[in-house]
Scaffold this motif. Structure first.
Motif, PDB file in Angstrom:
ATOM      1  N   VAL A 155       0.787  -1.196  -0.029  1.00 25.23           N
ATOM      2  CA  VAL A 155       0.023  -0.079   0.065  1.00 25.23           C
ATOM      3  C   VAL A 155       0.870   1.313   0.116  1.00 25.23           C
ATOM      4  CG1 VAL A 155      -1.723   1.163   1.276  1.00 25.23           C
ATOM      5  CG2 VAL A 155      -1.872  -1.072   1.319  1.00 25.23           C
ATOM      6  N   VAL A 156       0.566   2.336  -0.807  1.00 19.49           N
ATOM      7  CA  VAL A 156       1.780   3.440  -1.110  1.00 19.49           C
ATOM      8  C   VAL A 156       0.799   4.536  -0.529  1.00 19.49           C
ATOM      9  CG1 VAL A 156       2.808   4.613  -2.625  1.00 19.49           C
ATOM     10  CG2 VAL A 156       2.406   2.506  -3.321  1.00 19.49           C
ATOM     11  N   VAL A 157       1.434   5.126   0.411  1.00 21.76           N
ATOM     12  CA  VAL A 157       0.986   6.512   1.008  1.00 21.76           C
ATOM     13  C   VAL A 157       2.083   7.620   1.218  1.00 21.76           C
ATOM     14  CG1 VAL A 157      -0.488   5.139   2.696  1.00 21.76           C
ATOM     15  CG2 VAL A 157       1.866   5.850   3.129  1.00 21.76           C
ATOM     16  N   LEU A 158       1.688   8.700   1.086  1.00 17.51           N
ATOM     17  CA  LEU A 158       2.732   9.947   1.086  1.00 17.51           C
ATOM     18  C   LEU A 158       3.262  10.000   2.734  1.00 17.51           C
ATOM     19  CD1 LEU A 158       1.277  12.984  -0.534  1.00 17.51           C
ATOM     20  CD2 LEU A 158       2.537  11.368  -1.569  1.00 17.51           C
ATOM     21  N   ALA A 159       4.667  10.188   2.372  1.00 13.65           N
ATOM     22  CA  ALA A 159       5.358  10.108   4.095  1.00 13.65           C
ATOM     23  C   ALA A 159       5.141  11.363   4.661  1.00 13.65           C
ATOM     24  CB  ALA A 159       6.854  10.005   3.765  1.00 13.65           C
ATOM     25  N   ALA A 160       4.687  11.252   6.119  1.00 12.18           N
ATOM     26  CA  ALA A 160       4.735  12.205   7.025  1.00 12.18           C
ATOM     27  C   ALA A 160       5.905  13.006   7.023  1.00 12.18           C
ATOM     28  CB  ALA A 160       4.012  11.962   8.200  1.00 12.18           C
ATOM     29  N   GLY A 161       6.914  12.422   7.053  1.00 15.21           N
ATOM     30  CA  GLY A 161       8.099  13.008   7.259  1.00 15.21           C
ATOM     31  C   GLY A 161       9.024  13.488   6.053  1.00 15.21           C
ATOM     32  N   SER A 162      10.386  13.526   6.053  1.00 13.85           N
ATOM     33  CA  SER A 162      11.174  13.829   4.878  1.00 13.85           C
ATOM     34  C   SER A 162      11.963  12.555   4.455  1.00 13.85           C
ATOM     35  CB  SER A 162      12.256  15.128   5.437  1.00 13.85           C
ATOM     36  OG  SER A 162      12.903  14.301   6.640  1.00 13.85           O
ATOM     37  N   SER A 163      11.494  11.512   4.947  1.00 13.74           N
ATOM     38  CA  SER A 163      12.183  10.291   4.472  1.00 13.74           C
ATOM     39  C   SER A 163      11.193   9.231   3.980  1.00 13.74           C
ATOM     40  CB  SER A 163      13.219   9.890   5.313  1.00 13.74           C
ATOM     41  OG  SER A 163      12.793   9.541   6.384  1.00 13.74           O
ATOM     42  N   GLY A 164      11.244   8.533   3.175  1.00 13.92           N
ATOM     43  CA  GLY A 164      10.579   7.405   2.750  1.00 13.92           C
ATOM     44  C   GLY A 164      10.948   6.051   3.527  1.00 13.92           C
ATOM     45  N   ARG A 165      10.106   4.957   3.396  1.00 12.04           N
ATOM     46  CA  ARG A 165      10.453   4.090   4.100  1.00 12.04           C
ATOM     47  C   ARG A 165       9.484   2.877   3.722  1.00 12.04           C
ATOM     48  NH1 ARG A 165       8.843   3.754  10.693  1.00 12.04           N
ATOM     49  NH2 ARG A 165       6.778   4.260  10.276  1.00 12.04           N
ATOM     50  N   ARG A 166       9.836   1.264   3.883  1.00 11.52           N
ATOM     51  CA  ARG A 166       9.024   0.176   3.643  1.00 11.52           C
ATOM     52  C   ARG A 166       8.784  -0.583   5.137  1.00 11.52           C
ATOM     53  NH1 ARG A 166      11.061  -0.112  -1.645  1.00 11.52           N
ATOM     54  NH2 ARG A 166       9.263  -0.641  -3.269  1.00 11.52           N
TER      55      ARG A 166
END
Length: 396
Positions: free
Chosen positions: A168-179
């Motif tokens: 499931v793909v969402v926009l990150a709330a912070g400044s970095s992405g993760r899985r």
């Protein structure tokens, strides 16, 4: 002495019998007696003791029994319209024990930690429906999540072809992405988001398609973009996105990783693909090295009968193609909004094919989804119709 022992044993037997008579009966929710055999809540055989002359022994034979399950009103548990039930929400209303019991009985299955769905509903769902359930499960745990990429595309109602990942793909709330735990957070610019009628937050249709084109396969992305650009021939429904909007969104987020992939999708996108099968067919035709066809080629029918629109046309080779297979008559007409009687559609489409063949003297090639998906059968069909292979094709 023997008389004393016999009398004492008889006395103990009477006491045991009296105790058995005073013992409370088992609740029918826990066990059902059939002779000397009890049934636990999951239907397991539980042999009950027989009392005869004060001697206790177990029954050696089991008789036919019936399974008992607790009846639970799962529909009244707090949850989403997609059938999603949250352990936290159930606990807040004091009904978490019902959810635990339903899971123990196999009535619900966990699709995320603490989030459940009806087992029968999940078992009968398609791959796309299951993915929507996963999205709804994430929304249950993250009420403010903004869905992006393929997850947003599903929420916008776009067709899904060739998607292998269940993330499931969402926009990150912070400044970095993760899985993590089946959720992929992205931080790349994704444009504005909007609240959909279903209660989900998702990126705009243009931003969604650019992200899909950047991160997914050509087939998956092109199918979605074609569907968004298409304007149905019947009815007053317009396209949900325009090529200009896509180009504007693409330029707004440059530079981004995968920009060449996005450009390749936009270059091949068309407003003329009426179905995902037509998009799949175009991709396969290119991969197999056949010449590119003209789409929705208009042919004038004889005796003032109007025009016929061919899915694929190769006038220079005297070949036209219809991507419908056995559903050539009813399938495309229903999807395009045609509400004519089924028998009338069959007669009209058969006459249309005969008229096109009479006017053009072209060979007709027809194929279905399986033939296009497997590619090799489609190649044989087109070669047999007289279409030559003119290039090396593109690797899949």
């Amino acid at each position: 002495m023997r008389h004393f022992v016999r009398q004492r044993a008889s006395s103990r037997g009477a006491e045991a019998h009296e105790v058995a008579q005073r013992a409370p009966q088992r609740s029918p929710r826990l066990a059902l007696h059939s002779g000397d055999v009890g049934v636990g809540i999951h239907g397991c055989l539980a042999r009950t003791p027989r009392h005869r002359n004060g001697a206790r022994r177990w029954a050696n034979e089991a008789e036919p029994v019936h399974m008992i399950r607790a009846v639970r009103d799962l529909g009244s548990l707090p949850g989403r319209p997609e059938g999603i039930m949250s352990a936290r929400a159930a606990r807040e209303v004091g009904r978490d024990h019902e959810l635990r019991g339903a899971r123990a009985d196999g009535q619900v299955v966990a699709i995320r930690r603490g989030v459940y769905v009806d087992a029968a509903r999940y078992g009968g769902a398609s791959a796309d429906e299951r993915q929507l359930m996963r999205i709804a499960a994430v929304a249950t745990q993250r009420p403010n999540a903004v869905f992006a990429g393929t997850s947003a595309a599903i929420l916008h109602g776009l067709p899904v072809v060739g998607l292998r990942s269940t993330e499931v793909v969402v926009l990150a709330a912070g400044s970095s992405g993760r899985r993590r735990n089946g959720v992929r957070e992205i931080v790349r610019p994704a444009g504005e988001w909007e609240m959909l009628g279903s209660g989900f937050r998702a990126t705009s249709i243009a931003a969604t398609l650019i992200e899909v084109a950047r991160s997914e396969s050509l087939l998956t992305a092109l199918t979605m973009v074609d569907a968004a650009l298409h304007i149905p021939r019947f009815g007053a429904v317009g396209a949900i996105c325009t090529r200009d909007e896509l180009q504007e969104q693409f330029e707004a987020v440059l530079p981004i990783p995968g920009s060449r992939r996005v450009a390749a999708v936009l270059e091949r996108a068309t407003v003329h693909a009426e179905t995902p099968l037509e998009t799949l067919s175009r991709v396969r035709i290119e991969e197999l090295g056949f010449p590119q066809p003209e789409l929705q080629l208009r042919i004038e029918r004889p005796r003032g009968g109007g025009f016929a629109y061919l899915d694929f046309g190769w006038p220079e080779y005297g070949v036209w193609g219809e991507a419908d297979g056995d559903g050539k008559y009813l399938g495309s007409a229903r999807r395009a909004g045609d509400r004519r009687d089924a028998a009338l559609v069959v007669r009209e489409e058969k006459r249309r094919e005969d008229e096109v063949r009479a006017v053009t003297n072209w060979s007709c090639a027809r194929w279905d989804w399986t033939e296009a998906w497997r590619a090799a059968p489609l190649r044989s069909i087109l070669v047999e119709a007289g279409l030559p292979v003119v290039g090396r094709g593109r690797r899949r």
